[in-house]
Design an enzyme around this catalytic site. Structure first.
Site, PDB file in Angstrom:
ATOM      1  N   GLY A  31       1.106  -1.351   0.199  1.00  0.00           N
ATOM      2  CA  GLY A  31       0.052  -0.251  -0.153  1.00  0.00           C
ATOM      3  C   GLY A  31       0.914   1.306   0.153  1.00  0.00           C
ATOM      4  N   TYR A  32       0.301   2.331  -0.165  1.00  0.00           N
ATOM      5  CA  TYR A  32       0.896   3.869  -0.433  1.00  0.00           C
ATOM      6  C   TYR A  32       0.563   5.141   0.504  1.00  0.00           C
ATOM      7  CZ  TYR A  32       2.571   1.085  -4.435  1.00  0.00           C
ATOM      8  OH  TYR A  32       3.843   0.377  -4.857  1.00  0.00           O
TER       9      TYR A  32
END
Length: 165
Positions: A31-32
């Site tokens: 995830g970012y």
């Protein structure tokens, strides 16, 4: 791990039998957090990492990368804080002519996309191309994981040649 990351990316021929060459496979979810630099958390099987990547240079060939191992519990909690669009893929490692090719088979919103990358010690380093490599996509922003989380492959797959859809 910290330092300059130098890599080239390629689409993988759909009809090639590349999986039989793999000596390793791992499941990756990432995830970012940030839009300016790439800040991500990644869970790879039973290990986890926090990574910060700077902007790409030289047509996407290189960029600074900082990576630190974190606990699995920390990573799972950090994934809950990420922006929408978790990348889900299996990574296969294939050794070929002195290099290791990382082949990513994407799932979920990016299902159907298979890409290979090879890390190099310099931008000028030469390498032998295995038969499963297709067109080069180094520097093409559509193929960055950070981009595909917002604009998944399913939305633009029809823009590719038939062989790579």
């Amino acid at each position: 791990m910290s330092g300059l990351e130098i890599e080239r990316k390629f689409l993988v021929h759909k009809k090639s039998n590349w999986k039989i060459l793999a000596h390793s496979c791992s499941h990756i979810q990432q995830g970012y957090f940030a839009a300016v630099n790439t800040v991500r958390v990644r869970v790879r099987d039973e290990k986890a990492y926090l990574t910060i990547k700077g902007p790409s240079r030289n047509g996407g060939l290189s960029r600074y990368e900082f990576e630190k191992e974190v606990t699995l519990e920390e990573a799972k909690n950090l994934l809950l804080l990420c922006e929408a669009g978790i990348i889900d893929k299996h990574r296969y490692l294939i050794d070929y002519a002195g290099h290791t090719f990382e082949v990513d088979e994407f799932h979920g919103e990016n299902e159907g996309l298979v890409m290979a990358e090879v890390e190099l010690s310099s931008e000028a380093e030469q390498f032998d191309r295995p038969a499963f490599l297709g067109i080069e996509v180094t520097g093409d922003g559509r193929f960055y994981n950070a981009h595909m989380r917002r604009y998944p492959f399913k939305l633009w797959r029809d823009t590719l040649e038939e062989e790579y859809r």
